[in-house]
Design a protein around this motif. Sequence first.
Motif, PDB file in Angstrom:
ATOM      1  N   PHE A  76       0.820  -1.208   0.000  1.00 38.17           N
ATOM      2  CA  PHE A  76       0.000   0.000   0.000  1.00 38.17           C
ATOM      3  C   PHE A  76       0.856   1.260   0.000  1.00 38.17           C
ATOM      4  O   PHE A  76       0.606   2.200  -0.740  1.00 38.17           O
ATOM      5  N   TYR A  77       1.860   1.269   0.852  1.00 37.09           N
ATOM      6  CA  TYR A  77       2.718   2.432   1.020  1.00 37.09           C
ATOM      7  C   TYR A  77       4.043   1.917   1.560  1.00 37.09           C
ATOM      8  O   TYR A  77       4.054   0.988   2.364  1.00 37.09           O
ATOM      9  N   PRO A  78       5.172   2.489   1.154  1.00 36.54           N
ATOM     10  CA  PRO A  78       6.459   1.901   1.547  1.00 36.54           C
ATOM     11  C   PRO A  78       6.845   2.026   3.021  1.00 36.54           C
ATOM     12  O   PRO A  78       7.744   1.335   3.465  1.00 36.54           O
ATOM     13  N   HIS A  79       6.195   2.857   3.790  1.00 33.75           N
ATOM     14  CA  HIS A  79       6.566   3.014   5.197  1.00 33.75           C
ATOM     15  C   HIS A  79       6.145   1.771   5.990  1.00 33.75           C
ATOM     16  O   HIS A  79       5.062   1.229   5.781  1.00 33.75           O
ATOM     17  N   TYR A  82       2.591   0.803   7.400  1.00 34.33           N
ATOM     18  CA  TYR A  82       1.519   0.335   6.526  1.00 34.33           C
ATOM     19  C   TYR A  82       1.712  -1.107   6.061  1.00 34.33           C
ATOM     20  O   TYR A  82       1.058  -1.558   5.134  1.00 34.33           O
ATOM     21  N   GLU A  87      -2.714  -2.756  -1.465  1.00 35.07           N
ATOM     22  CA  GLU A  87      -3.540  -2.233  -2.538  1.00 35.07           C
ATOM     23  C   GLU A  87      -3.850  -3.387  -3.483  1.00 35.07           C
ATOM     24  O   GLU A  87      -2.969  -4.182  -3.819  1.00 35.07           O
TER      25      GLU A  87
END
Length: 171
Positions: A76-79, A82, A87
Amino acid sequence: MSEEVHVQIRRAHPADYQAIIDIFNDAVRVGIATDESHPVTVADRQSWFDQFDNRHPLWVITVDGQVGGWCALEPFYPHPAYRESAEIAIYIRQQSHRKGLGRALLTYTDQQVRSHRYFKTVVAYIYEHNQPSQGLFTSCGYERWGHLPAISYINGEYRELEIFGKNYPTV
């Protein structure tokens, strides 16, 4: 007498990559479901293919041995905050639309997420004018979580993006 059709969902293999790109490029040509304005190649998307693993799988659905669609669970998001979110993207070959392949892939993905505890949250980004995809996700338990007005500019027009999501029970 009707002929029996054999449908299978499995992990994608490198031999499937061209079919996956062909299906994606069909959507690019129609201009309803992608951010791209020009067709892409397998080489263009090699790093995208390389990201998939056991946690973030890429599946294909085959009909009588031919790839009819695919489903990706992407980060979803690289951090790291998350890491329990993904996604989802589903694409179906144009001539196979409205034959239940999208529902089969989404149902299969739901079962996989529930049984393997892949993620707590799965998010889908669907363009506002893609009503068939919005209907599919809604009918499979996704809720509309947001709206991004005029968020992208493709082929000379601004597009609206709908955010759909589903939360899964934690272990």
